[in-house]
Design a protein around this motif. Structure first.
Motif, PDB file in Angstrom:
ATOM      1  N   GLN A 146       0.999  -1.101  -0.038  1.00 57.25           N
ATOM      2  CA  GLN A 146      -0.073  -0.029  -0.043  1.00 57.25           C
ATOM      3  C   GLN A 146       0.831   1.093   0.037  1.00 57.25           C
ATOM      4  N   ALA A 147       0.735   2.047  -1.017  1.00 53.20           N
ATOM      5  CA  ALA A 147       1.703   3.369  -1.001  1.00 53.20           C
ATOM      6  C   ALA A 147       1.080   4.250   0.060  1.00 53.20           C
ATOM      7  N   PHE A 148       2.003   5.019   0.567  1.00 50.47           N
ATOM      8  CA  PHE A 148       1.504   6.171   1.826  1.00 50.47           C
ATOM      9  C   PHE A 148       2.373   7.348   1.278  1.00 50.47           C
ATOM     10  N   ALA A 149       2.025   8.625   1.698  1.00 53.13           N
ATOM     11  CA  ALA A 149       2.524   9.948   1.633  1.00 53.13           C
ATOM     12  C   ALA A 149       2.694  10.608   2.985  1.00 53.13           C
ATOM     13  N   ILE A 150       3.782  11.169   3.301  1.00 52.22           N
ATOM     14  CA  ILE A 150       3.984  11.780   4.531  1.00 52.22           C
ATOM     15  C   ILE A 150       3.968  13.439   4.054  1.00 52.22           C
ATOM     16  N   ALA A 151       3.285  13.962   4.855  1.00 52.80           N
ATOM     17  CA  ALA A 151       3.190  15.460   4.309  1.00 52.80           C
ATOM     18  C   ALA A 151       4.298  16.527   4.565  1.00 52.80           C
ATOM     19  N   LEU A 189      10.916   3.562   1.749  1.00 51.29           N
ATOM     20  CA  LEU A 189      10.680   4.974   2.000  1.00 51.29           C
ATOM     21  C   LEU A 189      11.507   5.899   1.353  1.00 51.29           C
ATOM     22  N   ASN A 190      11.025   6.766   0.580  1.00 53.80           N
ATOM     23  CA  ASN A 190      11.979   7.755  -0.275  1.00 53.80           C
ATOM     24  C   ASN A 190      11.661   9.132   0.343  1.00 53.80           C
ATOM     25  N   ALA A 191      12.684   9.687   1.088  1.00 44.87           N
ATOM     26  CA  ALA A 191      12.603  10.913   1.768  1.00 44.87           C
ATOM     27  C   ALA A 191      13.718  11.754   1.590  1.00 44.87           C
ATOM     28  N   PRO A 192      13.636  13.112   1.863  1.00 48.97           N
ATOM     29  CA  PRO A 192      14.723  14.109   1.530  1.00 48.97           C
ATOM     30  C   PRO A 192      16.235  13.507   2.392  1.00 48.97           C
ATOM     31  N   LEU A 193      17.294  13.836   1.994  1.00 48.50           N
ATOM     32  CA  LEU A 193      18.538  13.737   2.726  1.00 48.50           C
ATOM     33  C   LEU A 193      19.116  15.061   3.381  1.00 48.50           C
ATOM     34  N   THR A 194      18.307  16.058   2.934  1.00 47.59           N
ATOM     35  CA  THR A 194      19.146  17.381   3.343  1.00 47.59           C
ATOM     36  C   THR A 194      17.717  18.475   3.628  1.00 47.59           C
ATOM     37  N   THR A 195      17.946  19.622   4.207  1.00 44.93           N
ATOM     38  CA  THR A 195      17.195  20.586   4.350  1.00 44.93           C
ATOM     39  C   THR A 195      17.973  21.894   4.765  1.00 44.93           C
ATOM     40  N   THR A 196      17.302  22.943   4.561  1.00 49.07           N
ATOM     41  CA  THR A 196      18.201  23.996   4.781  1.00 49.07           C
ATOM     42  C   THR A 196      17.534  25.209   5.454  1.00 49.07           C
ATOM     43  N   VAL A 197      18.283  25.684   6.532  1.00 53.08           N
ATOM     44  CA  VAL A 197      17.841  26.748   7.737  1.00 53.08           C
ATOM     45  C   VAL A 197      17.574  28.038   6.776  1.00 53.08           C
ATOM     46  N   GLN A 198      16.275  28.419   7.101  1.00 49.51           N
ATOM     47  CA  GLN A 198      15.720  29.742   6.659  1.00 49.51           C
ATOM     48  C   GLN A 198      16.043  31.068   7.499  1.00 49.51           C
ATOM     49  N   ALA A 199      15.484  32.109   6.910  1.00 46.09           N
ATOM     50  CA  ALA A 199      15.693  33.277   7.720  1.00 46.09           C
ATOM     51  C   ALA A 199      15.106  33.265   8.841  1.00 46.09           C
ATOM     52  N   ASP A 200      13.982  32.619   9.199  1.00 51.50           N
ATOM     53  CA  ASP A 200      13.160  32.499  10.508  1.00 51.50           C
ATOM     54  C   ASP A 200      13.748  31.584  11.508  1.00 51.50           C
ATOM     55  N   THR A 209       7.373   9.879   0.431  1.00 49.85           N
ATOM     56  CA  THR A 209       6.862   8.695  -0.061  1.00 49.85           C
ATOM     57  C   THR A 209       7.243   7.233   0.348  1.00 49.85           C
ATOM     58  N   GLY A 210       6.338   6.246   0.290  1.00 45.10           N
ATOM     59  CA  GLY A 210       6.834   4.964   0.570  1.00 45.10           C
ATOM     60  C   GLY A 210       5.723   4.088   0.123  1.00 45.10           C
ATOM     61  N   THR A 211       6.050   2.555   0.522  1.00 43.78           N
ATOM     62  CA  THR A 211       5.252   1.664   0.422  1.00 43.78           C
ATOM     63  C   THR A 211       5.265   0.711   1.807  1.00 43.78           C
ATOM     64  N   ILE A 212       3.995   0.224   2.307  1.00 41.74           N
ATOM     65  CA  ILE A 212       3.953  -0.729   3.354  1.00 41.74           C
ATOM     66  C   ILE A 212       3.390  -1.909   2.863  1.00 41.74           C
ATOM     67  N   ILE A 222       2.195  -1.349  12.172  1.00 42.05           N
ATOM     68  CA  ILE A 222       2.609  -0.042  12.663  1.00 42.05           C
ATOM     69  C   ILE A 222       4.104   0.113  12.130  1.00 42.05           C
ATOM     70  N   VAL A 223       4.301   1.095  11.378  1.00 46.79           N
ATOM     71  CA  VAL A 223       5.830   1.367  10.954  1.00 46.79           C
ATOM     72  C   VAL A 223       6.244   2.804  11.808  1.00 46.79           C
ATOM     73  N   THR A 224       7.355   2.813  12.207  1.00 51.74           N
ATOM     74  CA  THR A 224       7.920   3.811  13.116  1.00 51.74           C
ATOM     75  C   THR A 224       9.075   4.178  12.113  1.00 51.74           C
ATOM     76  N   ILE A 225       9.077   5.815  11.737  1.00 52.08           N
ATOM     77  CA  ILE A 225      10.205   6.318  11.051  1.00 52.08           C
ATOM     78  C   ILE A 225      10.985   7.130  12.214  1.00 52.08           C
ATOM     79  N   ASN A 226      12.070   6.810  12.221  1.00 54.64           N
ATOM     80  CA  ASN A 226      12.951   7.828  13.294  1.00 54.64           C
ATOM     81  C   ASN A 226      13.636   8.746  12.775  1.00 54.64           C
ATOM     82  N   TRP A 227      13.676   9.983  12.759  1.00 54.38           N
ATOM     83  CA  TRP A 227      14.108  11.176  12.112  1.00 54.38           C
ATOM     84  C   TRP A 227      15.337  11.951  12.732  1.00 54.38           C
ATOM     85  N   THR A 228      16.307  12.184  12.099  1.00 53.21           N
ATOM     86  CA  THR A 228      17.305  12.874  12.766  1.00 53.21           C
ATOM     87  C   THR A 228      17.835  14.006  11.766  1.00 53.21           C
TER      88      THR A 228
END
Length: 256
Positions: A146-151, A189-200, A209-212, A222-228
């Motif tokens: 089953q496909a899923f999307a993380i907002a 799971l297909n997730a971004p590997l970087t993000t950039t700090v903004q002015a605020d 996105t991913g599949t389960i 239940i799938v648990t995704i631990n972000w760092t």
């Protein structure tokens, strides 16, 4: 960091500048007492020392007071200033950039008279707010996955930096993650590997996105995704978790 430069270039606040070289007395024989008040203004720690003469208002001006600051187990001498006509002198010194919280000991001394205070200062901090949980439904055994999307979210990471000359704007944060399933079934799971700090001070999460795997029989997975998120320049690190819950219902049996 330029620690020596930060600590030696301290300043007396203009409104309380003393009249140097006029009156007063110092040395080991100085009578009275010294009281110390401390504060934090941005990245600057302030200290106001006040000399009180036992004879009242006499000989207040020109009393030399030496200031010290201690943190990370090291004590630094900031220098000596003379009190003003009210017996006070106020100094400020910029702290070098650091992460987390430090306990700082500030002391003021003239002859045998001394007072000290301990103050806690918060430096650069980072907080991660994980994307919202996802809930899914499926029919058991109806398909392999089953496909899923993380907002996406604009405030995925929030960085606070009191050191104006060490702004974190533009810093690229590395995103890593681990994925585990309550049933042990495969998850992608297909997730971004970087993000950039903004002015605020925030760094966004663009979404993922991913599949389960759909259980063969009715049940819940239940799938648990631990972000760092980590800033490799400052070594700031924050973590958080997102869950994806799939509830598989039993197939509807159609009668003969």
């Amino acid at each position: 960091m330029r620690l020596k430069q930060f600590l030696l270039v301290f300043f007396a606040l203009i409104a309380l500048l003393p009249l140097a070289g006029c009156g007063g007395s110092g040395g080991a024989g100085l009578n009275g007492s010294i009281s110390l008040e401390t504060g934090i203004e941005g990245s600057v720690v302030t200290a106001t020392a006040t000399y009180t003469n036992p004879d009242g208002s006499k000989n207040l001006i020109g009393t030399p007071i030496t200031f010290y600051v201690q943190f990370d187990g090291v004590k630094y001498t900031l220098g000596t200033l003379n009190t003003n006509s009210s017996g006070s002198v106020k100094v400020g010194f910029p702290m070098p950039g650091f992460n987390g919280t430090k306990d700082i000991i500030i002391s003021a001394k003239s002859g045998e008279l001394e007072d000290f205070k301990s103050i806690s200062m918060t430096g650069r901090t980072i907080v991660l707010t994980p994307p919202a949980a996802v809930t899914l439904t499926a029919v058991a055994g109806s398909a392999a996955t089953q496909a899923f999307a993380i907002a996406g979210t604009p405030g995925f990471v929030k960085v606070t930096d009191p050191f104006a000359d060490e702004t974190l704007v533009g810093h690229v944060l590395n995103i890593t993650y681990t994925v585990s399933s309550s049933t042990g079934s495969p998850v992608t799971l297909n997730a971004p590997l970087t993000t950039t700090v903004q002015a605020d001070g925030t760094a966004p999460f663009p979404g993922a996105t991913g599949t389960i795997t759909i259980p063969a029989t009715a049940g819940t997975e239940i799938v648990t995704i631990n972000w760092t998120a980590k800033d490799p320049i400052t070594d700031l690190t924050a973590s958080g978790s997102t869950t994806v819950t799939l509830t598989a219902s039993a197939p509807v049996v159609v009668g003969p």
